[in-house]
Design a protein around this motif. Structure first.
Motif, short mmCIF file in Angstrom:
data_model
loop_
_atom_site.label_atom_id
_atom_site.label_comp_id
_atom_site.label_asym_id
_atom_site.label_seq_id
_atom_site.Cartn_x
_atom_site.Cartn_y
_atom_site.Cartn_z
N ARG A 260 0.94 -1.17 0.00
CA ARG A 260 -0.02 0.25 -0.08
C ARG A 260 0.94 1.26 -0.14
NH1 ARG A 260 -4.52 1.52 4.39
NH2 ARG A 260 -3.00 1.02 5.84
N ILE A 261 0.83 2.17 -0.88
CA ILE A 261 1.27 3.39 -0.99
C ILE A 261 0.52 4.64 -0.55
CG2 ILE A 261 2.46 5.13 -2.57
CD1 ILE A 261 3.59 2.40 -3.25
N ILE A 262 1.22 5.18 0.61
CA ILE A 262 0.65 6.30 1.27
C ILE A 262 1.38 7.62 0.96
CG2 ILE A 262 -0.27 7.34 3.57
CD1 ILE A 262 -0.22 4.48 4.49
N GLU A 263 0.77 8.68 0.37
CA GLU A 263 1.46 9.88 0.08
C GLU A 263 1.19 10.99 1.07
OE1 GLU A 263 2.50 10.00 -4.86
OE2 GLU A 263 0.82 11.08 -3.84
N VAL A 264 2.17 11.54 1.75
CA VAL A 264 1.94 12.98 2.55
C VAL A 264 2.36 14.07 1.52
CG1 VAL A 264 2.74 13.84 4.59
CG2 VAL A 264 2.98 11.41 4.58
N CYS A 265 1.14 14.73 1.58
CA CYS A 265 1.46 15.66 0.51
C CYS A 265 1.11 17.31 1.16
CB CYS A 265 0.24 15.73 -0.59
SG CYS A 265 0.29 14.14 -1.15
N LEU A 266 1.68 18.24 0.38
CA LEU A 266 1.64 19.74 0.83
C LEU A 266 0.50 20.26 -0.04
CD1 LEU A 266 5.14 20.51 0.84
CD2 LEU A 266 3.83 20.79 3.13
N GLY B 220 -1.99 23.38 -5.93
CA GLY B 220 -2.41 21.97 -5.97
C GLY B 220 -1.76 21.28 -4.92
N VAL B 221 -1.53 19.99 -5.20
CA VAL B 221 -1.39 19.08 -4.11
C VAL B 221 0.04 18.58 -4.48
CG1 VAL B 221 -1.67 16.73 -3.01
CG2 VAL B 221 -3.41 18.43 -3.58
N THR B 222 1.04 18.80 -3.64
CA THR B 222 2.55 18.35 -4.02
C THR B 222 2.92 17.20 -2.88
OG1 THR B 222 2.90 20.67 -4.48
CG2 THR B 222 4.84 19.07 -4.40
N THR C 279 -3.14 19.24 11.05
CA THR C 279 -1.98 19.98 10.53
C THR C 279 -2.57 20.56 9.00
OG1 THR C 279 -0.53 18.19 11.13
CG2 THR C 279 0.34 19.96 9.78
N PRO C 280 -2.84 21.89 9.32
CA PRO C 280 -3.13 22.68 7.99
C PRO C 280 -2.09 22.54 6.96
CG PRO C 280 -3.52 23.99 9.91
CD PRO C 280 -2.97 22.71 10.42
N GLY C 281 -2.53 22.49 5.83
CA GLY C 281 -1.66 22.61 4.69
C GLY C 281 -1.07 21.05 4.39
N ILE C 282 -1.47 20.07 5.02
CA ILE C 282 -1.01 18.67 4.75
C ILE C 282 -2.25 17.79 4.73
CG2 ILE C 282 0.12 16.67 5.90
CD1 ILE C 282 2.28 18.81 5.54
N VAL C 283 -2.05 16.86 3.55
CA VAL C 283 -2.98 15.94 3.36
C VAL C 283 -2.46 14.59 2.75
CG1 VAL C 283 -3.19 16.60 0.74
CG2 VAL C 283 -5.13 15.64 1.95
N GLN D 67 3.44 -3.02 3.92
CA GLN D 67 3.02 -4.59 3.36
C GLN D 67 3.11 -5.32 4.60
OE1 GLN D 67 5.91 -6.70 0.79
NE2 GLN D 67 5.27 -8.44 2.15
N GLY D 68 1.79 -5.40 5.08
CA GLY D 68 1.57 -6.03 6.26
C GLY D 68 2.38 -5.50 7.69
N GLU D 69 3.44 -5.97 8.15
CA GLU D 69 4.05 -5.43 9.06
C GLU D 69 5.23 -4.63 8.67
OE1 GLU D 69 3.31 -5.35 12.53
OE2 GLU D 69 1.45 -6.41 11.80
N TYR D 70 5.58 -4.71 7.45
CA TYR D 70 6.87 -4.07 6.90
C TYR D 70 6.40 -2.64 6.42
CZ TYR D 70 8.83 -8.69 6.86
OH TYR D 70 9.17 -9.94 7.20
N CYS D 71 7.14 -2.03 6.75
CA CYS D 71 7.10 -0.48 6.20
C CYS D 71 8.18 0.20 5.86
CB CYS D 71 6.21 0.34 7.57
SG CYS D 71 5.98 2.00 6.88
N ALA D 72 8.14 1.11 4.91
CA ALA D 72 9.46 2.01 4.44
C ALA D 72 8.86 3.18 4.12
CB ALA D 72 10.15 1.21 3.58
N TRP D 73 9.78 4.05 4.22
CA TRP D 73 9.47 5.59 3.83
C TRP D 73 10.47 6.13 3.21
CZ3 TRP D 73 12.48 9.52 5.41
CH2 TRP D 73 13.35 9.28 6.72
N SER D 74 10.10 7.23 2.43
CA SER D 74 11.06 8.23 1.91
C SER D 74 10.59 9.61 1.62
CB SER D 74 11.31 7.61 0.29
OG SER D 74 12.81 8.15 0.05
N ILE D 75 11.56 10.56 1.50
CA ILE D 75 10.99 11.89 1.60
C ILE D 75 11.72 12.77 0.30
CG2 ILE D 75 12.62 12.78 2.93
CD1 ILE D 75 10.53 14.13 4.55
#
Lengths: 233, 266
Positions: free
Chosen positions: B6-12, B17-19, B94-98, B27-35
Protein backbone atom coordinates in the motif's frame (compact mmCIF):
# COMPACT_ATOMS: atom_id res chain seq x y z
CA UNK A 1 8.14 33.31 22.05
CA UNK A 2 6.25 31.15 19.59
CA UNK A 3 5.58 32.44 16.11
CA UNK A 4 2.53 31.62 14.05
CA UNK A 5 2.13 30.95 10.41
CA UNK A 6 0.82 33.66 8.12
CA UNK A 7 -1.54 32.16 5.60
CA UNK A 8 -1.83 35.20 3.40
CA UNK A 9 -0.22 38.60 3.44
CA UNK A 10 -2.49 41.22 1.92
CA UNK A 11 -2.18 44.82 0.87
CA UNK A 12 -1.15 47.66 3.11
CA UNK A 13 -4.02 49.50 4.67
CA UNK A 14 -4.55 53.07 3.53
CA UNK A 15 -3.55 55.76 5.97
CA UNK A 16 -0.55 57.67 7.17
CA UNK A 17 0.28 55.55 10.18
CA UNK A 18 3.97 55.15 10.98
CA UNK A 19 3.49 51.42 11.44
CA UNK A 20 1.89 50.96 8.02
CA UNK A 21 -0.46 48.11 8.97
CA UNK A 22 -0.86 45.26 6.53
CA UNK A 23 -3.86 42.97 6.22
CA UNK A 24 -3.11 39.30 6.50
CA UNK A 25 -4.51 36.01 7.70
CA UNK A 26 -3.07 33.29 9.87
CA UNK A 27 -3.37 29.53 9.56
CA UNK A 28 -5.62 28.02 12.22
CA UNK A 29 -7.06 24.67 13.19
CA UNK A 30 -10.78 25.08 13.84
CA UNK A 31 -12.23 22.94 16.61
CA UNK A 32 -15.89 22.51 17.43
CA UNK A 33 -18.09 20.67 19.93
CA UNK A 34 -19.29 17.26 18.79
CA UNK A 35 -21.15 14.28 20.23
CA UNK A 36 -17.85 12.72 21.27
CA UNK A 37 -16.49 15.97 22.62
CA UNK A 38 -19.41 18.10 23.84
CA UNK A 39 -17.32 20.74 25.62
CA UNK A 40 -14.34 20.93 23.29
CA UNK A 41 -14.53 24.70 22.70
CA UNK A 42 -14.97 25.50 26.40
CA UNK A 43 -12.09 23.24 27.44
CA UNK A 44 -9.79 24.75 24.82
CA UNK A 45 -10.63 28.32 25.81
CA UNK A 46 -10.26 27.75 29.54
CA UNK A 47 -7.05 25.71 29.22
CA UNK A 48 -5.57 28.57 27.21
CA UNK A 49 -6.73 31.23 29.70
CA UNK A 50 -5.21 29.27 32.57
CA UNK A 51 -1.96 28.64 30.69
CA UNK A 52 -1.62 32.34 29.89
CA UNK A 53 -1.90 33.24 33.54
CA UNK A 54 1.04 31.02 34.42
CA UNK A 55 3.21 31.29 31.32
CA UNK A 56 2.84 27.75 30.00
CA UNK A 57 4.01 27.44 26.36
CA UNK A 58 0.73 26.56 24.66
CA UNK A 59 -0.41 27.48 21.17
CA UNK A 60 -2.55 30.59 21.17
CA UNK A 61 -6.12 30.53 19.95
CA UNK A 62 -9.32 32.51 19.90
CA UNK A 63 -13.01 31.70 20.12
CA UNK A 64 -14.64 32.34 16.78
CA UNK A 65 -18.01 32.07 15.11
CA UNK A 66 -18.62 30.62 11.67
CA UNK A 67 -21.43 29.11 9.64
CA UNK A 68 -21.26 25.96 11.73
CA UNK A 69 -21.50 27.76 15.10
CA UNK A 70 -18.85 28.45 17.72
CA UNK A 71 -15.30 27.29 17.09
CA UNK A 72 -12.00 27.46 18.87
CA UNK A 73 -9.44 28.65 16.32
CA UNK A 74 -6.03 27.35 17.39
CA UNK A 75 -3.19 29.14 15.65
CA UNK A 76 -0.80 26.92 13.75
CA UNK A 77 2.54 26.86 15.53
CA UNK A 78 5.87 27.56 14.00
CA UNK A 79 5.67 30.54 11.69
CA UNK A 80 7.04 28.21 9.05
CA UNK A 81 6.18 27.95 5.41
CA UNK A 82 5.82 24.18 5.88
CA UNK A 83 4.06 22.96 9.02
CA UNK A 84 5.81 20.79 11.58
CA UNK A 85 4.70 17.25 12.43
CA UNK A 86 3.67 16.45 15.99
CA UNK A 87 6.05 14.98 18.55
CA UNK A 88 5.46 11.30 19.19
CA UNK A 89 5.82 9.55 22.56
CA UNK A 90 9.26 8.20 21.74
CA UNK A 91 10.62 11.68 21.18
CA UNK A 92 9.41 13.05 24.51
CA UNK A 93 12.67 12.28 26.27
CA UNK A 94 14.54 14.28 23.65
CA UNK A 95 12.12 17.19 24.04
CA UNK A 96 12.58 17.13 27.81
CA UNK A 97 16.36 17.21 27.46
CA UNK A 98 16.34 20.11 25.04
CA UNK A 99 13.55 22.11 26.68
CA UNK A 100 13.63 21.09 30.37
CA UNK A 101 11.81 24.10 31.81
CA UNK A 102 9.17 24.26 29.06
CA UNK A 103 8.41 20.56 29.30
CA UNK A 104 8.22 20.75 33.08
CA UNK A 105 5.72 23.58 32.70
CA UNK A 106 3.63 21.56 30.29
CA UNK A 107 3.79 18.44 32.44
CA UNK A 108 2.76 20.17 35.69
CA UNK A 109 0.02 22.06 33.88
CA UNK A 110 -1.27 18.80 32.39
CA UNK A 111 -1.41 17.20 35.82
CA UNK A 112 -3.38 20.18 37.10
CA UNK A 113 -5.94 20.23 34.28
CA UNK A 114 -6.00 16.43 33.98
CA UNK A 115 -4.62 16.07 30.48
CA UNK A 116 -3.65 12.52 29.59
CA UNK A 117 -3.58 13.30 25.87
CA UNK A 118 -0.18 14.92 25.37
CA UNK A 119 1.25 12.29 23.01
CA UNK A 120 1.19 13.71 19.48
CA UNK A 121 -0.07 17.00 20.87
CA UNK A 122 3.20 18.82 21.15
CA UNK A 123 5.17 20.76 18.56
CA UNK A 124 8.91 21.17 19.06
CA UNK A 125 12.09 21.57 17.10
CA UNK A 126 14.39 18.62 17.80
CA UNK A 127 16.60 19.01 14.76
CA UNK A 128 20.12 20.39 14.65
CA UNK A 129 18.73 23.84 13.92
CA UNK A 130 18.95 26.15 16.93
CA UNK A 131 15.42 27.51 16.50
CA UNK A 132 13.76 27.48 19.93
CA UNK A 133 10.30 26.13 19.27
CA UNK A 134 8.07 24.27 21.66
CA UNK A 135 4.32 24.60 22.12
CA UNK A 136 1.62 22.39 23.58
CA UNK A 137 -1.48 21.99 21.42
CA UNK A 138 -4.92 20.42 21.68
CA UNK A 139 -6.57 20.66 25.10
CA UNK A 140 -9.87 19.26 24.00
CA UNK A 141 -9.62 16.21 26.26
CA UNK A 142 -8.79 18.13 29.40
CA UNK A 143 -10.89 19.72 32.17
CA UNK A 144 -14.55 19.01 31.38
CA UNK A 145 -13.52 17.09 28.25
CA UNK A 146 -11.44 14.47 30.05
CA UNK A 147 -14.30 12.04 29.53
CA UNK A 148 -17.08 12.29 26.99
CA UNK A 149 -19.49 12.97 29.87
CA UNK A 150 -19.01 16.34 31.54
CA UNK A 151 -20.15 15.11 34.97
CA UNK A 152 -17.73 12.20 34.84
CA UNK A 153 -14.91 14.63 34.03
CA UNK A 154 -15.87 16.87 36.96
CA UNK A 155 -15.95 13.87 39.25
CA UNK A 156 -12.50 12.79 38.08
CA UNK A 157 -11.14 16.28 38.71
CA UNK A 158 -12.66 16.35 42.21
CA UNK A 159 -11.29 12.86 42.91
CA UNK A 160 -7.73 14.07 42.22
CA UNK A 161 -7.34 11.78 39.26
CA UNK A 162 -3.96 12.18 37.53
CA UNK A 163 -2.77 11.61 33.94
CA UNK A 164 -1.16 8.26 34.66
CA UNK A 165 0.10 7.70 31.10
CA UNK A 166 1.59 11.14 30.57
CA UNK A 167 4.55 10.74 28.15
CA UNK A 168 6.71 13.33 29.96
CA UNK A 169 6.24 11.90 33.45
CA UNK A 170 9.62 10.14 33.61
CA UNK A 171 11.69 12.60 31.67
CA UNK A 172 11.42 16.05 33.24
CA UNK A 173 14.01 17.08 35.89
CA UNK A 174 12.48 17.43 39.34
CA UNK A 175 14.03 20.84 39.96
CA UNK A 176 12.05 22.32 37.09
CA UNK A 177 8.90 20.50 38.14
CA UNK A 178 9.10 22.03 41.61
CA UNK A 179 9.47 25.50 40.13
CA UNK A 180 6.33 25.13 38.07
CA UNK A 181 4.35 23.56 40.89
CA UNK A 182 5.12 26.68 42.91
CA UNK A 183 3.99 28.89 40.03
CA UNK A 184 0.60 27.21 39.92
CA UNK A 185 0.28 27.06 43.70
CA UNK A 186 0.78 30.82 43.72
CA UNK A 187 -2.31 31.39 41.59
CA UNK A 188 -5.04 33.13 43.57
CA UNK A 189 -8.62 31.88 43.84
CA UNK A 190 -9.73 34.99 42.02
CA UNK A 191 -7.35 34.39 39.15
CA UNK A 192 -8.61 30.82 38.65
CA UNK A 193 -12.24 31.93 38.82
CA UNK A 194 -11.60 34.70 36.29
CA UNK A 195 -10.10 32.19 33.89
CA UNK A 196 -12.75 29.51 34.30
CA UNK A 197 -16.04 31.35 34.91
CA UNK A 198 -16.57 33.12 31.64
CA UNK A 199 -19.82 34.92 32.41
CA UNK A 200 -21.56 33.29 29.48
CA UNK A 201 -22.36 29.77 28.33
CA UNK A 202 -20.41 27.99 25.66
CA UNK A 203 -22.00 24.91 24.15
CA UNK A 204 -23.62 23.07 27.02
CA UNK A 205 -21.29 24.49 29.66
CA UNK A 206 -23.26 26.92 31.79
CA UNK A 207 -22.35 29.09 34.80
CA UNK A 208 -23.10 26.39 37.36
CA UNK A 209 -20.74 23.89 35.77
CA UNK A 210 -18.09 26.53 35.28
CA UNK A 211 -18.21 27.34 39.00
CA UNK A 212 -17.88 23.65 39.86
CA UNK A 213 -14.83 23.44 37.60
CA UNK A 214 -13.25 26.47 39.27
CA UNK A 215 -13.80 24.83 42.62
CA UNK A 216 -12.19 21.59 41.44
CA UNK A 217 -9.20 23.42 40.04
CA UNK A 218 -8.67 25.31 43.29
CA UNK A 219 -8.74 22.04 45.17
CA UNK A 220 -6.27 20.49 42.69
CA UNK A 221 -3.98 23.53 42.98
CA UNK A 222 -3.76 22.95 46.73
CA UNK A 223 -2.71 19.31 46.34
CA UNK A 224 -0.75 19.75 43.13
CA UNK A 225 2.63 18.67 44.48
CA UNK A 226 1.14 15.40 45.73
CA UNK A 227 -0.62 14.79 42.43
CA UNK A 228 2.60 15.44 40.49
CA UNK A 229 4.46 13.06 42.78
CA UNK A 230 1.79 10.45 42.29
CA UNK A 231 1.96 10.88 38.49
CA UNK A 232 5.73 10.45 38.45
CA UNK A 233 5.83 7.43 40.72
CA UNK B 1 4.79 -14.56 -5.45
CA UNK B 2 3.49 -11.05 -5.90
CA UNK B 3 2.85 -9.15 -2.70
CA UNK B 4 0.39 -6.31 -2.29
CA UNK B 5 1.91 -3.10 -0.99
CA UNK B 6 0.00 0.00 0.00
CA UNK B 7 1.35 3.38 -1.04
CA UNK B 8 0.57 6.37 1.18
CA UNK B 9 1.62 9.84 0.14
CA UNK B 10 2.03 12.80 2.50
CA UNK B 11 1.27 15.91 0.49
CA UNK B 12 1.47 19.66 0.86
CA UNK B 13 -1.60 21.50 -0.30
CA UNK B 14 -1.78 25.02 -1.55
CA UNK B 15 -3.73 27.03 -4.07
CA UNK B 16 -1.33 25.68 -6.68
CA UNK B 17 -2.42 22.10 -6.05
CA UNK B 18 -1.30 19.04 -4.14
CA UNK B 19 2.41 18.25 -4.00
CA UNK B 20 3.51 14.91 -2.55
CA UNK B 21 6.65 15.31 -0.45
CA UNK B 22 6.91 11.98 1.36
CA UNK B 23 5.79 8.42 0.82
CA UNK B 24 5.11 5.51 3.15
CA UNK B 25 4.96 2.00 1.73
CA UNK B 26 3.27 -0.73 3.77
CA UNK B 27 3.14 -4.45 3.35
CA UNK B 28 1.71 -6.17 6.38
CA UNK B 29 4.05 -5.44 9.27
CA UNK B 30 6.75 -4.09 6.96
CA UNK B 31 6.98 -0.39 6.33
CA UNK B 32 9.40 1.93 4.55
CA UNK B 33 9.38 5.63 3.84
CA UNK B 34 11.08 8.21 1.73
CA UNK B 35 11.02 11.98 1.40
CA UNK B 36 11.71 14.62 -1.23
CA UNK B 37 15.22 15.49 -0.18
CA UNK B 38 18.68 14.40 -1.14
CA UNK B 39 19.49 10.72 -1.21
CA UNK B 40 21.18 10.48 2.14
CA UNK B 41 18.57 10.20 4.87
CA UNK B 42 21.06 10.86 7.61
CA UNK B 43 22.15 14.35 6.65
CA UNK B 44 20.22 17.55 6.26
CA UNK B 45 19.26 18.32 2.73
CA UNK B 46 17.40 21.11 1.09
CA UNK B 47 13.81 20.62 0.13
CA UNK B 48 13.45 19.57 -3.42
CA UNK B 49 12.93 22.54 -5.74
CA UNK B 50 9.43 21.80 -6.94
CA UNK B 51 8.23 21.22 -3.37
CA UNK B 52 9.49 24.65 -2.44
CA UNK B 53 8.14 26.31 -5.54
CA UNK B 54 4.54 26.62 -4.42
CA UNK B 55 3.25 28.77 -1.60
CA UNK B 56 6.52 30.63 -1.16
CA UNK B 57 8.09 27.88 0.89
CA UNK B 58 11.47 28.84 2.22
CA UNK B 59 14.62 26.79 1.63
CA UNK B 60 16.22 28.03 4.86
CA UNK B 61 13.62 25.98 6.69
CA UNK B 62 15.54 22.83 5.80
CA UNK B 63 15.35 21.74 9.43
CA UNK B 64 11.59 21.22 9.09
CA UNK B 65 12.46 18.54 6.58
CA UNK B 66 14.57 16.88 9.27
CA UNK B 67 11.61 17.06 11.63
CA UNK B 68 9.49 15.30 9.04
CA UNK B 69 12.16 12.64 8.54
CA UNK B 70 12.15 11.93 12.26
CA UNK B 71 8.38 11.75 12.28
CA UNK B 72 8.31 9.36 9.32
CA UNK B 73 10.93 7.20 10.99
CA UNK B 74 8.78 7.10 14.12
CA UNK B 75 5.54 6.14 12.51
CA UNK B 76 7.18 3.59 10.22
CA UNK B 77 7.97 1.64 13.39
CA UNK B 78 4.39 1.67 14.63
CA UNK B 79 1.87 -1.07 14.02
CA UNK B 80 -0.24 -0.62 10.86
CA UNK B 81 -3.33 0.26 12.91
CA UNK B 82 -1.51 2.76 15.06
CA UNK B 83 0.15 4.25 12.00
CA UNK B 84 -3.12 4.88 10.23
CA UNK B 85 -4.43 6.62 13.35
CA UNK B 86 -1.35 8.85 13.42
CA UNK B 87 -1.81 9.69 9.76
CA UNK B 88 -5.48 10.50 10.19
CA UNK B 89 -4.70 12.72 13.15
CA UNK B 90 -1.97 14.41 11.19
CA UNK B 91 -4.29 15.19 8.32
CA UNK B 92 -7.04 16.40 10.65
CA UNK B 93 -4.86 18.69 12.70
CA UNK B 94 -2.09 19.91 10.43
CA UNK B 95 -3.23 22.56 7.99
CA UNK B 96 -1.52 22.38 4.64
CA UNK B 97 -0.95 18.63 4.88
CA UNK B 98 -3.09 15.96 3.26
CA UNK B 99 -2.73 12.18 3.15
CA UNK B 100 -3.44 10.34 -0.08
CA UNK B 101 -3.48 6.67 -0.94
CA UNK B 102 -2.99 6.75 -4.68
CA UNK B 103 -2.72 3.04 -5.29
CA UNK B 104 -1.67 -0.43 -4.26
CA UNK B 105 1.16 -2.16 -6.06
CA UNK B 106 1.65 -5.87 -6.60
CA UNK B 107 5.32 -6.68 -6.67
CA UNK B 108 8.08 -8.99 -5.56
CA UNK B 109 10.24 -6.06 -4.49
CA UNK B 110 10.70 -5.16 -0.82
CA UNK B 111 8.93 -2.08 0.59
CA UNK B 112 12.22 -0.16 0.75
CA UNK B 113 12.76 -0.55 -2.97
CA UNK B 114 9.23 0.60 -3.77
CA UNK B 115 9.60 3.62 -1.46
CA UNK B 116 12.86 4.48 -3.16
CA UNK B 117 11.32 4.21 -6.61
CA UNK B 118 8.29 6.21 -5.60
CA UNK B 119 10.52 8.92 -4.27
CA UNK B 120 12.48 9.06 -7.47
CA UNK B 121 9.48 9.08 -9.74
CA UNK B 122 6.84 10.98 -7.79
CA UNK B 123 8.44 13.11 -5.12
CA UNK B 124 10.73 14.82 -7.56
CA UNK B 125 9.98 16.77 -10.68
CA UNK B 126 11.17 14.24 -13.21
CA UNK B 127 13.06 16.77 -15.24
CA UNK B 128 14.96 17.70 -12.14
CA UNK B 129 16.12 14.13 -11.65
CA UNK B 130 17.67 14.05 -15.04
CA UNK B 131 19.14 17.51 -15.04
CA UNK B 132 20.57 17.04 -11.57
CA UNK B 133 22.16 13.79 -12.68
CA UNK B 134 23.67 15.40 -15.71
CA UNK B 135 24.76 18.49 -13.84
CA UNK B 136 26.47 16.24 -11.31
CA UNK B 137 28.37 14.47 -14.06
CA UNK B 138 29.34 17.73 -15.63
CA UNK B 139 30.40 19.34 -12.41
CA UNK B 140 32.70 16.44 -11.60
CA UNK B 141 36.19 17.79 -12.13
CA UNK B 142 34.82 21.25 -12.76
CA UNK B 143 35.11 21.09 -16.51
CA UNK B 144 32.61 20.83 -19.28
CA UNK B 145 32.08 17.39 -20.76
CA UNK B 146 31.38 17.75 -24.40
CA UNK B 147 31.06 14.02 -24.73
CA UNK B 148 29.50 12.04 -22.01
CA UNK B 149 27.67 8.78 -21.62
CA UNK B 150 24.67 9.45 -19.44
CA UNK B 151 22.86 6.98 -17.30
CA UNK B 152 19.85 8.10 -15.32
CA UNK B 153 19.75 6.21 -12.03
CA UNK B 154 19.04 2.57 -12.73
CA UNK B 155 16.75 3.31 -15.64
CA UNK B 156 17.62 2.86 -19.23
CA UNK B 157 20.95 4.38 -20.03
CA UNK B 158 20.96 7.32 -22.36
CA UNK B 159 23.92 6.22 -24.42
CA UNK B 160 25.51 8.63 -26.79
CA UNK B 161 27.38 11.86 -26.94
CA UNK B 162 25.75 14.77 -25.28
CA UNK B 163 26.18 18.43 -24.83
CA UNK B 164 24.35 20.18 -22.06
CA UNK B 165 22.84 23.61 -22.06
CA UNK B 166 22.35 25.18 -18.69
CA UNK B 167 19.39 27.36 -17.91
CA UNK B 168 18.21 29.13 -14.78
CA UNK B 169 15.13 26.95 -14.59
CA UNK B 170 13.85 24.04 -16.60
CA UNK B 171 11.12 24.86 -19.06
CA UNK B 172 11.70 28.57 -18.74
CA UNK B 173 9.80 30.50 -21.36
CA UNK B 174 12.38 33.24 -21.67
CA UNK B 175 14.12 33.57 -24.96
CA UNK B 176 17.65 32.36 -25.46
CA UNK B 177 19.34 35.71 -25.04
CA UNK B 178 17.57 36.32 -21.79
CA UNK B 179 18.59 32.89 -20.54
CA UNK B 180 22.22 33.47 -21.42
CA UNK B 181 22.10 36.85 -19.75
CA UNK B 182 20.57 35.44 -16.59
CA UNK B 183 23.01 32.56 -16.38
CA UNK B 184 25.86 34.98 -16.93
CA UNK B 185 24.68 37.20 -14.11
CA UNK B 186 24.17 34.39 -11.65
CA UNK B 187 26.52 31.82 -10.27
CA UNK B 188 24.27 28.88 -10.96
CA UNK B 189 26.14 25.74 -11.72
CA UNK B 190 23.86 22.95 -10.56
CA UNK B 191 20.98 22.93 -12.98
CA UNK B 192 21.17 21.65 -16.48
CA UNK B 193 18.53 20.84 -19.04
CA UNK B 194 18.57 18.94 -22.27
CA UNK B 195 17.09 20.70 -25.24
CA UNK B 196 15.81 19.31 -28.42
CA UNK B 197 16.20 21.71 -31.25
CA UNK B 198 14.17 21.42 -34.39
CA UNK B 199 15.88 21.41 -37.79
CA UNK B 200 14.38 24.75 -38.62
CA UNK B 201 16.05 26.28 -35.57
CA UNK B 202 19.50 24.79 -36.03
CA UNK B 203 21.15 27.70 -37.75
CA UNK B 204 19.91 30.30 -35.30
CA UNK B 205 20.84 28.12 -32.32
CA UNK B 206 24.31 27.60 -33.76
CA UNK B 207 24.78 31.33 -34.09
CA UNK B 208 23.44 32.06 -30.62
CA UNK B 209 25.46 29.35 -29.00
CA UNK B 210 28.62 30.25 -30.80
CA UNK B 211 28.32 33.80 -29.57
CA UNK B 212 27.52 32.88 -25.99
CA UNK B 213 29.62 29.79 -25.47
CA UNK B 214 32.88 31.41 -24.46
CA UNK B 215 31.22 33.90 -22.16
CA UNK B 216 29.34 31.14 -20.41
CA UNK B 217 32.36 28.90 -20.06
CA UNK B 218 34.17 31.67 -18.27
CA UNK B 219 31.44 32.25 -15.75
CA UNK B 220 30.08 28.73 -15.28
CA UNK B 221 32.38 25.81 -15.96
CA UNK B 222 29.67 23.47 -17.16
CA UNK B 223 27.51 25.55 -19.42
CA UNK B 224 27.13 23.56 -22.55
CA UNK B 225 24.44 22.21 -24.80
CA UNK B 226 23.67 18.52 -24.93
CA UNK B 227 23.05 16.67 -28.08
CA UNK B 228 22.57 13.00 -28.71
CA UNK B 229 24.73 11.55 -31.44
CA UNK B 230 23.27 8.40 -32.88
CA UNK B 231 21.75 7.11 -36.04
CA UNK B 232 18.81 9.43 -35.72
CA UNK B 233 20.67 12.62 -35.10
CA UNK B 234 23.99 14.29 -35.60
CA UNK B 235 25.92 16.51 -33.33
CA UNK B 236 27.34 19.57 -34.86
CA UNK B 237 30.64 21.06 -33.78
CA UNK B 238 28.76 23.78 -32.05
CA UNK B 239 26.66 21.35 -30.07
CA UNK B 240 23.26 21.42 -31.73
CA UNK B 241 20.89 18.61 -32.41
CA UNK B 242 20.27 17.86 -36.02
CA UNK B 243 17.88 15.19 -37.11
CA UNK B 244 14.35 14.25 -37.91
CA UNK B 245 13.72 12.87 -34.46
CA UNK B 246 13.67 16.36 -33.10
CA UNK B 247 10.75 18.11 -34.71
CA UNK B 248 10.26 20.73 -32.03
CA UNK B 249 12.39 22.40 -29.40
CA UNK B 250 10.78 20.74 -26.39
CA UNK B 251 12.78 19.40 -23.52
CA UNK B 252 14.32 16.06 -24.31
CA UNK B 253 14.46 15.39 -20.61
CA UNK B 254 10.70 15.43 -20.38
CA UNK B 255 10.32 13.37 -23.51
CA UNK B 256 12.77 10.74 -22.31
CA UNK B 257 11.12 10.39 -18.93
CA UNK B 258 7.68 10.30 -20.46
CA UNK B 259 8.65 7.55 -22.87
CA UNK B 260 10.29 5.54 -20.11
CA UNK B 261 7.20 5.99 -17.94
CA UNK B 262 4.94 4.65 -20.64
CA UNK B 263 7.38 1.87 -21.46
CA UNK B 264 7.11 0.65 -17.88
CA UNK B 265 10.68 1.36 -16.88
CA UNK B 266 9.46 2.99 -13.65
Amino acid sequence: MTFYKIKRLGKKLPGGSMAEPVRGSLDVVLKQDSDNSPCCVYSEIVALRLAQRIGIPVAMGVPSVGDGGVYFASLVVGGLSINLPNITARKMEGVAKRYPSDTAAIFVFDVWILNDDRENNLKANLTTSDVHLIAAIDHEQTLLGRYSDMQASLEALHNAEVPARHPLRNHVPKVYINQWVKQIEALSDQSIEDAVILGFSIGGVHARTQKKLASALKMRRDILSKMVESTCS
Amino acid sequence: MLLTQRIIEVCLISKDGVTPFAVIVEQGEYCAWSIASGRNHTTSQQWNGHVLAAKERRPEEWWVLDAWKEWLDEISQETPGSRICSLMKLERETPGIVIRQPREVHTRLPVGAIASRWRRNRLFERTEIIVAEIAHKLARGGTAHWNSSISINDCESLKGDWIIEQKPRPESDMNFDDKISEIGDSNMCGIAIINRVGCEHIESVKDQWSAAKNILKEKCPCNVVIVKNDSHAEVSDLGCIIGERFPSPVSLAIAVVRSQWYAGCY
